[in-house]
Each structure stands twice: as structure tokens, then as C-alpha cells.
Design a protein around this motif. Structure first.
Motif, mmCIF file in Angstrom:
data_model
loop_
_atom_site.group_PDB
_atom_site.id
_atom_site.type_symbol
_atom_site.label_atom_id
_atom_site.label_comp_id
_atom_site.label_asym_id
_atom_site.label_seq_id
_atom_site.Cartn_x
_atom_site.Cartn_y
_atom_site.Cartn_z
ATOM 1 N N ARG A 65 99.755 65.834 51.095
ATOM 2 C CA ARG A 65 101.089 66.316 50.724
ATOM 3 C C ARG A 65 101.237 66.279 49.209
ATOM 4 O O ARG A 65 100.432 65.663 48.504
ATOM 5 N N LEU A 66 102.281 66.965 48.709
ATOM 6 C CA LEU A 66 102.589 66.935 47.282
ATOM 7 C C LEU A 66 103.321 65.640 46.964
ATOM 8 O O LEU A 66 104.150 65.179 47.751
ATOM 9 N N LEU A 67 103.031 65.068 45.791
ATOM 10 C CA LEU A 67 103.682 63.821 45.395
ATOM 11 C C LEU A 67 104.303 63.995 44.004
ATOM 12 O O LEU A 67 103.672 64.555 43.113
ATOM 13 N N PRO A 68 105.537 63.514 43.796
ATOM 14 C CA PRO A 68 106.225 63.683 42.515
ATOM 15 C C PRO A 68 105.522 62.947 41.373
ATOM 16 O O PRO A 68 104.993 61.847 41.554
ATOM 17 N N ILE A 69 105.540 63.581 40.194
ATOM 18 C CA ILE A 69 105.058 62.932 38.971
ATOM 19 C C ILE A 69 106.119 63.161 37.894
ATOM 20 O O ILE A 69 107.168 63.732 38.151
ATOM 21 N N ASP A 70 105.858 62.723 36.681
ATOM 22 C CA ASP A 70 106.818 62.878 35.596
ATOM 23 C C ASP A 70 107.082 64.348 35.264
ATOM 24 O O ASP A 70 106.306 65.238 35.645
ATOM 25 N N CYS A 71 108.166 64.579 34.512
ATOM 26 C CA CYS A 71 108.523 65.914 34.003
ATOM 27 C C CYS A 71 108.836 66.921 35.106
ATOM 28 O O CYS A 71 108.699 68.141 34.914
ATOM 29 N N GLY A 72 109.236 66.414 36.277
ATOM 30 C CA GLY A 72 109.612 67.296 37.368
ATOM 31 C C GLY A 72 108.445 67.986 38.048
ATOM 32 O O GLY A 72 108.627 68.921 38.829
ATOM 33 N N GLY A 73 107.236 67.503 37.773
ATOM 34 C CA GLY A 73 106.050 68.116 38.371
ATOM 35 C C GLY A 73 105.639 67.436 39.661
ATOM 36 O O GLY A 73 106.349 66.593 40.204
ATOM 37 N N PHE A 74 104.469 67.829 40.159
ATOM 38 C CA PHE A 74 103.938 67.197 41.365
ATOM 39 C C PHE A 74 102.420 67.120 41.281
ATOM 40 O O PHE A 74 101.785 67.880 40.553
ATOM 41 N N ALA A 75 101.877 66.187 42.015
ATOM 42 C CA ALA A 75 100.426 66.067 42.148
ATOM 43 C C ALA A 75 100.032 66.689 43.477
ATOM 44 O O ALA A 75 100.620 66.371 44.517
ATOM 45 N N GLU A 76 99.074 67.593 43.447
ATOM 46 C CA GLU A 76 98.584 68.158 44.689
ATOM 47 C C GLU A 76 97.782 67.111 45.446
ATOM 48 O O GLU A 76 97.435 66.066 44.906
ATOM 49 N N SER A 77 97.501 67.369 46.695
ATOM 50 C CA SER A 77 96.776 66.387 47.503
ATOM 51 C C SER A 77 95.339 66.236 47.014
ATOM 52 O O SER A 77 94.769 67.153 46.409
ATOM 53 N N ALA A 78 94.765 65.079 47.279
ATOM 54 C CA ALA A 78 93.364 64.842 46.910
ATOM 55 C C ALA A 78 92.458 65.840 47.630
ATOM 56 O O ALA A 78 91.449 66.290 47.076
ATOM 57 N N ARG A 79 92.824 66.186 48.841
ATOM 58 C CA ARG A 79 92.039 67.161 49.605
ATOM 59 C C ARG A 79 92.008 68.520 48.905
ATOM 60 O O ARG A 79 90.960 69.168 48.833
ATOM 61 N N LEU A 80 93.155 68.943 48.365
ATOM 62 C CA LEU A 80 93.197 70.227 47.667
ATOM 63 C C LEU A 80 92.393 70.169 46.374
ATOM 64 O O LEU A 80 91.685 71.125 46.026
ATOM 65 N N VAL A 81 92.459 69.053 45.662
ATOM 66 C CA VAL A 81 91.641 68.884 44.454
ATOM 67 C C VAL A 81 90.162 69.041 44.808
ATOM 68 O O VAL A 81 89.405 69.718 44.113
#
Length: 218
Positions: free
Chosen positions: A53-69
Motif C-alpha cells: 500500500r501507499l504510505l504517507p511521507i513528508d511534504c504531502g507525498g507518499f512512499a510506494e510499496s516495496a513490491r512496486l519498487v
């Protein structure tokens, strides 16, 4: 559960999911195992670090899943000794994993905060070959010559032809391109042939549209 155990169990689950999907690149999986994903997320999301799943990070962004990376880096067909440009630093996790597989990574983002946080994480992991810079992702980066691989994690409205000159001959760029109906973005693999791109559409991705320029704040 302590962070070390979260990492161990999280990676084990990711490993099994990727193997089930046919992704068995030993170098890539080793790079993932050596890069603690919880380091790239706030403590509030440590237990979800390896969730799909997507996870929130700073500056209103998100981290994509490790699987997608993993899927993206696998599609890039990275080889040792290459130079990679990562457009859209985000948490810095993708650049850190890639940094264990190539000679040099330059990662750029419009937000100074994300660049500073990512650089701190790279330094903590001893990744001296990964450099983070604030820049306009639509223009790429100057003063670095050409790259063997380029990956973007923000979506383009059309084929990003402006990057042809920043890619080495035979190089590969992975770029999300918004569909004609504007509803979704698909990751495209663009291979440089002569002075043009040969395009192959891969899989749907959750990346947002590019915002031109660099951020005045954050």
C-alpha cells in the motif's frame, strides 16, 4: 515488535511474494535485504513498511510499496557499473536500493525537505555513491553527463522526449505516462534507439502528475 524483527519478517514476506510473481533477481533481492525500509518511514508506519500500500511521507507525498519498487527496478534491467537518474526522490528508498546495484545514483526532487532527509538516510547507510539534489524533475539534471538508466516516479502527460539526450545510447528509461482518458498512469519502458524512444507499456502505477519547478517552501 522491535524494528529489527519487523524488518526480518517484512522482507521474508516480500521475498515470497516476489518469488511467486517470478521475480528472482538475486542482486536485487540482496539489495533490498541490505536496505532497512523502516529507516525511510516515520515510526508510525514501521509496522506497515512492507504492506502492499501507499504510505504517507513528508511534504504531502507518499512512499510506494516495496513490491512496486522491486517491480520497477527489475524492469529497469540494472547492471553493475551503470549510472542511474532517479526523478522523484520521495523517501529515498528506491535510490538507496539502486545504489547497492550501480556505480552512481543521482536522485532529484522538488522539495528541499525530502532531499535533506534522503541524504541523511544515505549517509547513515554509508551509501556515498547516492547523491540527492533539489531540481525540477521535468528538466532532469545538468552537469552529470548521460545516464545508463533513468526512472521517474511522477507521471508525464505524454512521452518524455526531453530525456532522450540525457540517456546513453541503448539506455532505458522507466516513466509513468497518463492514459489518454486521464484516469490512470501506466509505467512505460522507453529504450533509446538512435535519437528516439522505443516504447513498451508495462503495468499501472499510482504516481501523481508532475508539478513543474522546485518548491518555494519545504
Amino acid at each position: 515488535m522491535n524494528v529489527r524483527l519487523l524488518e526480518k519478517e517484512g522482507f521474508a514476506g516480500l521475498f515470497l511474494r516476489l518469488r511467486a510473481e517470478g521475480l528472482a533477481d538475486k542482486e536485487l533481492l540482496t539489495a533490498f535485504e541490505q536496505t532497512p525500509r523502516t529507516l525511510f518511514l516515520s515510526a508510525a508506519y514501521s509496522d506497515a513498511a512492507y504492506h502492499d500500500r501507499l504510505l504517507p511521507i513528508d511534504c504531502g507525498g507518499f512512499a510506494e510499496s516495496a513490491r512496486l519498487v522491486a517491480k520497477c527496478l527489475s524492469a529497469l534491467a540494472i547492471e553493475p557499473g551503470q549510472r542511474l537518474l532517479d526523478i522523484g526522490t520521495g523517501s529515498g528508498f528506491l535510490a538507496a536500493v539502486a545504489g547497492r546495484m550501480v556505480e552512481r545514483v543521482v536522485t532529484i526532487d522538488r522539495y528541499k525537505t525530502l532531499i535533506q532527509l534522503a541524504q541523511q538516510r544515505f549517509s547513515h547507510l554509508g551509501l556515498g555513491n547516492v547523491m540527492a539534489r533539489q531540481a525540477d524533475g521535468l528538466k532532469g539534471v545538468s552537469g552529470e553527463g548521460s545516464f545508463d538508466r533513468i526512472i521517474a516516479t511522477c507521471a508525464f502527460d505524454a512521452m518524455p522526449r526531453q530525456f532522450v539526450d540525457q540517456l546513453a545510447s541503448g539506455g532505458i528509461m522507466l516513466a509513468p505516462i497518463v492514459s489518454e482518458d486521464g484516469q490512470a498512469a501506466r509505467m512505460a519502458r522507453l529504450t533509446k534507439i538512435g535519437s528516439r524512444f522505443e516504447r513498451e507499456d508495462l503495468f499501472e502505477v499510482p504516481y501523481r502528475a508532475f508539478i513543474p519547478g522546485i518548491a518555494a517552501a519545504l
